[in-house]
Design a protein around this motif. Structure first.
Motif, PDB file in Angstrom:
ATOM      1  N   TRP A 183      27.582  39.236  43.104  1.00  0.00           N
ATOM      2  CA  TRP A 183      28.554  38.145  43.135  1.00  0.00           C
ATOM      3  C   TRP A 183      28.641  37.533  41.738  1.00  0.00           C
ATOM      4  O   TRP A 183      27.635  37.078  41.188  1.00  0.00           O
ATOM      5  CB  TRP A 183      28.129  37.113  44.169  1.00  0.00           C
ATOM      6  CG  TRP A 183      28.930  35.851  44.153  1.00  0.00           C
ATOM      7  CD1 TRP A 183      30.286  35.736  44.013  1.00  0.00           C
ATOM      8  CD2 TRP A 183      28.427  34.515  44.280  1.00  0.00           C
ATOM      9  NE1 TRP A 183      30.669  34.428  44.054  1.00  0.00           N
ATOM     10  CE2 TRP A 183      29.547  33.646  44.225  1.00  0.00           C
ATOM     11  CE3 TRP A 183      27.163  33.975  44.460  1.00  0.00           C
ATOM     12  CZ2 TRP A 183      29.415  32.266  44.321  1.00  0.00           C
ATOM     13  CZ3 TRP A 183      27.027  32.597  44.563  1.00  0.00           C
ATOM     14  CH2 TRP A 183      28.139  31.755  44.496  1.00  0.00           C
ATOM     15  N   GLN A 184      29.852  37.529  41.194  1.00  0.00           N
ATOM     16  CA  GLN A 184      30.062  36.961  39.863  1.00  0.00           C
ATOM     17  C   GLN A 184      30.853  35.665  39.968  1.00  0.00           C
ATOM     18  O   GLN A 184      31.916  35.614  40.589  1.00  0.00           O
ATOM     19  CB  GLN A 184      30.810  37.951  38.959  1.00  0.00           C
ATOM     20  CG  GLN A 184      31.098  37.409  37.571  1.00  0.00           C
ATOM     21  CD  GLN A 184      31.823  38.414  36.687  1.00  0.00           C
ATOM     22  OE1 GLN A 184      31.695  39.618  36.888  1.00  0.00           O
ATOM     23  NE2 GLN A 184      32.595  37.929  35.728  1.00  0.00           N
ATOM     24  N   ARG A 185      30.297  34.638  39.338  1.00  0.00           N
ATOM     25  CA  ARG A 185      30.994  33.351  39.277  1.00  0.00           C
ATOM     26  C   ARG A 185      30.655  32.683  37.958  1.00  0.00           C
ATOM     27  O   ARG A 185      29.465  32.605  37.586  1.00  0.00           O
ATOM     28  CB  ARG A 185      30.591  32.441  40.440  1.00  0.00           C
ATOM     29  CG  ARG A 185      31.394  31.141  40.487  1.00  0.00           C
ATOM     30  CD  ARG A 185      30.939  30.243  41.603  1.00  0.00           C
ATOM     31  NE  ARG A 185      29.574  29.772  41.380  1.00  0.00           N
ATOM     32  CZ  ARG A 185      28.991  28.819  42.107  1.00  0.00           C
ATOM     33  NH1 ARG A 185      29.654  28.269  43.121  1.00  0.00           N
ATOM     34  NH2 ARG A 185      27.764  28.454  41.851  1.00  0.00           N
ATOM     35  N   VAL A 192      23.154  39.281  45.972  1.00  0.00           N
ATOM     36  CA  VAL A 192      23.215  38.504  47.204  1.00  0.00           C
ATOM     37  C   VAL A 192      22.849  39.384  48.390  1.00  0.00           C
ATOM     38  O   VAL A 192      23.012  40.607  48.354  1.00  0.00           O
ATOM     39  CB  VAL A 192      24.614  37.876  47.410  1.00  0.00           C
ATOM     40  CG1 VAL A 192      24.905  36.848  46.327  1.00  0.00           C
ATOM     41  CG2 VAL A 192      25.689  38.950  47.433  1.00  0.00           C
ATOM     42  N   GLY A 196      25.333  36.671  52.151  1.00  0.00           N
ATOM     43  CA  GLY A 196      25.857  35.998  50.972  1.00  0.00           C
ATOM     44  C   GLY A 196      24.856  35.131  50.247  1.00  0.00           C
ATOM     45  O   GLY A 196      25.197  34.527  49.217  1.00  0.00           O
ATOM     46  N   VAL A 213      31.858  41.299  44.034  1.00  0.00           N
ATOM     47  CA  VAL A 213      32.890  40.323  44.363  1.00  0.00           C
ATOM     48  C   VAL A 213      32.862  39.223  43.307  1.00  0.00           C
ATOM     49  O   VAL A 213      31.813  38.891  42.760  1.00  0.00           O
ATOM     50  CB  VAL A 213      32.694  39.722  45.772  1.00  0.00           C
ATOM     51  CG1 VAL A 213      32.909  40.781  46.840  1.00  0.00           C
ATOM     52  CG2 VAL A 213      31.303  39.103  45.924  1.00  0.00           C
ATOM     53  N   ALA A 218      33.366  33.839  47.107  1.00  0.00           N
ATOM     54  CA  ALA A 218      33.493  35.268  47.423  1.00  0.00           C
ATOM     55  C   ALA A 218      32.242  35.790  48.131  1.00  0.00           C
ATOM     56  O   ALA A 218      32.325  36.706  48.957  1.00  0.00           O
ATOM     57  CB  ALA A 218      33.745  36.060  46.142  1.00  0.00           C
ATOM     58  N   ASN A 219      31.080  35.223  47.819  1.00  0.00           N
ATOM     59  CA  ASN A 219      29.840  35.674  48.472  1.00  0.00           C
ATOM     60  C   ASN A 219      29.839  35.357  49.956  1.00  0.00           C
ATOM     61  O   ASN A 219      29.180  36.038  50.747  1.00  0.00           O
ATOM     62  CB  ASN A 219      28.628  35.026  47.805  1.00  0.00           C
ATOM     63  CG  ASN A 219      28.659  33.506  47.889  1.00  0.00           C
ATOM     64  OD1 ASN A 219      29.696  32.889  47.677  1.00  0.00           O
ATOM     65  ND2 ASN A 219      27.516  32.913  48.185  1.00  0.00           N
ATOM     66  N   LEU A 222      31.879  38.266  52.276  1.00  0.00           N
ATOM     67  CA  LEU A 222      31.517  39.661  52.060  1.00  0.00           C
ATOM     68  C   LEU A 222      31.953  40.544  53.227  1.00  0.00           C
ATOM     69  O   LEU A 222      32.332  41.705  53.035  1.00  0.00           O
ATOM     70  CB  LEU A 222      30.007  39.789  51.860  1.00  0.00           C
ATOM     71  CG  LEU A 222      29.476  39.337  50.501  1.00  0.00           C
ATOM     72  CD1 LEU A 222      27.951  39.396  50.485  1.00  0.00           C
ATOM     73  CD2 LEU A 222      30.054  40.193  49.387  1.00  0.00           C
TER      74      LEU A 222
END
Length: 326
Positions: A183-185, A192, A196, A213, A218-219, A222
Motif C-alpha cells: 500500500w502506497q500513500r 499490509v 488492510g 494499491v 486503498a488498503n 483490497l
C-alpha cells in the motif's frame, strides 16, 4: 530371754516370719516420691543427655563452619566489588556473559541449539538477531518472556512461543502475519495484511510481487481490488498497480505505464471488455498514454505526443485536398 533381755525364738519360726514380711523396697517405692528431675523428664517427653566431648566438638565445628562460610562470602563479595571497580568484572562479562550464565554453562546447561518453526517471511538469522540469544546465554537464566516480547515487537510476527528443552535446546514457534499486498500513500510503501492492516514498511524485494494499491483508503478496499484482478483475465499479469481515486473508483496502471480509468459502477465488466479489445487489437501496446472506460459502451484513448503529431501529420494532407476540391 537372753542376757540382753531379748526374746529367744526357734530359728525356723524366725525364718518363716521373715518370709511373710513385705519387701522393704516395695514399701519405699510406694511411699517415696519420684525425684523432681525424673518428674520433669516425664512431663517434657524428651531426653536430656549428658553432653559428651564429641557433642561439644561437633557444636564447635558447626559454629566454625558457619563462620567460615560467612567469611568466604564476605571475601568473595569484597573481591567482586574490587574487580568491578577495577574493570575486570566488566571485561569478564563482555567476554563470558553474566556470572550466573557462565556457571550454568560450566555446569552443562548452556544453549547449544535453537530450533525455529513457523517462520516464512522472516529468516532464521533475523529471528536470532531479534531474540538476542547467543553463545553467552544459558538455558536456566534465559528470560523467555523478554524473548517473546522482542519477537512480538516485529510487525510481521502475530504471536510467538518459546520453550526450553534441557539440557541445551530452545524451541521458537512463530506465527506470522501473512503479507497480502503493498500500500502506497504519500510516497511511503507499506506491507499490509489481508484485512488492510499495515505490517511493516516495504524495504525488501521479497515482497515485490505482491499486488500494489495506491491512495488514501486503498488498503481498506483490497477485496474490491482483488476482485478486479480476477476479472482482468489475460491482462492480470500486466496490471502493476491500482490507484484509488477519491476513494470511489480505480485507475489501473499497466506494465508499460498506460493508465486505464475504470468506472465507479460495473468496473469488472469494463475491465473484461478491455481484455477483449487487447486480444483483438492489442490496444494497450499502441503508442498511447491512457484509456478511459468511464462512459458505458465507449472507450477514449489519449495518444502520446509523438503519436498525436504523427496522426496530425497524416490527417493534414487530406484536409488540404478536401479544401482545394471545394
Amino acid at each position: 530371754m537372753d542376757g540382753g533381755r531379748r526374746l529367744l525364738r526357734p530359728v525356723k519360726e524366725a525364718f518363716d516370719g521373715f518370709q511373710n514380711q513385705a519387701p522393704v523396697y516395695a514399701g519405699i517405692a510406694q511411699i517415696a516420691p519420684a525425684p523432681a528431675f525424673l518428674a520433669d523428664y516425664g512431663r517434657r517427653g524428651s531426653v536430656r543427655r549428658a553432653t559428651t566431648p564429641g557433642d561439644r566438638l561437633s557444636r564447635i565445628f558447626a559454629a566454625q563452619g558457619v563462620g567460615l562460610f560467612a567469611a568466604a562470602a564476605l571475601f568473595a563479595g569484597v573481591g567482586l566489588y574490587g574487580s568491578w571497580l577495577g574493570g575486570e568484572y566488566s571485561a569478564f562479562v563482555a567476554v563470558e556473559g553474566s556470572v550466573p550464565d557462565y556457571f550454568a554453562r560450566v555446569a552443562g546447561v548452556g544453549i547449544r541449539t535453537v530450533t525455529i518453526s513457523g517462520a516464512h517471511a522472516l529468516t532464521q538469522q533475523e529471528i536470532i538477531a531479534v531474540t538476542g540469544i547467543g553463545p553467552k546465554n544459558s538455558l536456566p537464566f534465559l528470560d523467555v518472556q523478554k524473548v517473546r516480547a522482542r519477537l512480538k515487537a516485529l510487525p510481521l510476527v502475530k504471536d510467538a512461543s518459546i520453550s526450553k528443552l534441557y539440557p541445551g535446546r530452545v524451541v521458537i514457534d512463530i506465527e506470522e502475519r501473512k503479507p497480502f499486498a503493498l500500500w502506497q500513500r504519500d510516497g511511503v510503501v507499506k506491507i499490509v495484511a489481508v484485512d488492510g492492516t499495515p505490517i511493516d514498511t516495504y524495504a525488501d524485494q521479497r515482497f515485490a510481487a505482491l499486488p500494489l494499491v495506491v491512495g488514501t483508503g486503498a488498503n481498506a478496499q483490497l477485496g474490491e481490488y482483488t476482485a478486479l484482478l480476477d476479472a482482468a483475465g489475460d491482462l492480470r499479469p500486466r496490471i502493476k498497480a491500482g490507484i484509488l481515486v477519491a476513494q470511489r473508483r480505480w485507475t489501473l496502471q499497466m506494465d508499460n505505464q498506460v493508465e486505464v480509468a475504470l468506472p465507479e459502477v460495473d468496473a469488472a465488466a469494463a475491465l473484461a471488455r478491455l481484455a477483449q479489445f487487447q486480444r483483438e487489437d492489442h490496444v494497450i501496446d499502441k503508442d498511447i498514454l491512457s484509456i478511459d472506460l468511464r462512459v458505458p459502451g465507449r472507450m477514449f484513448v489519449r495518444l502520446t505526443e509523438n503519436a498525436a503529431a504523427a496522426r496530425a501529420a497524416a490527417l493534414a494532407p487530406k484536409s488540404k485536398t478536401k479544401g482545394a476540391r471545394t
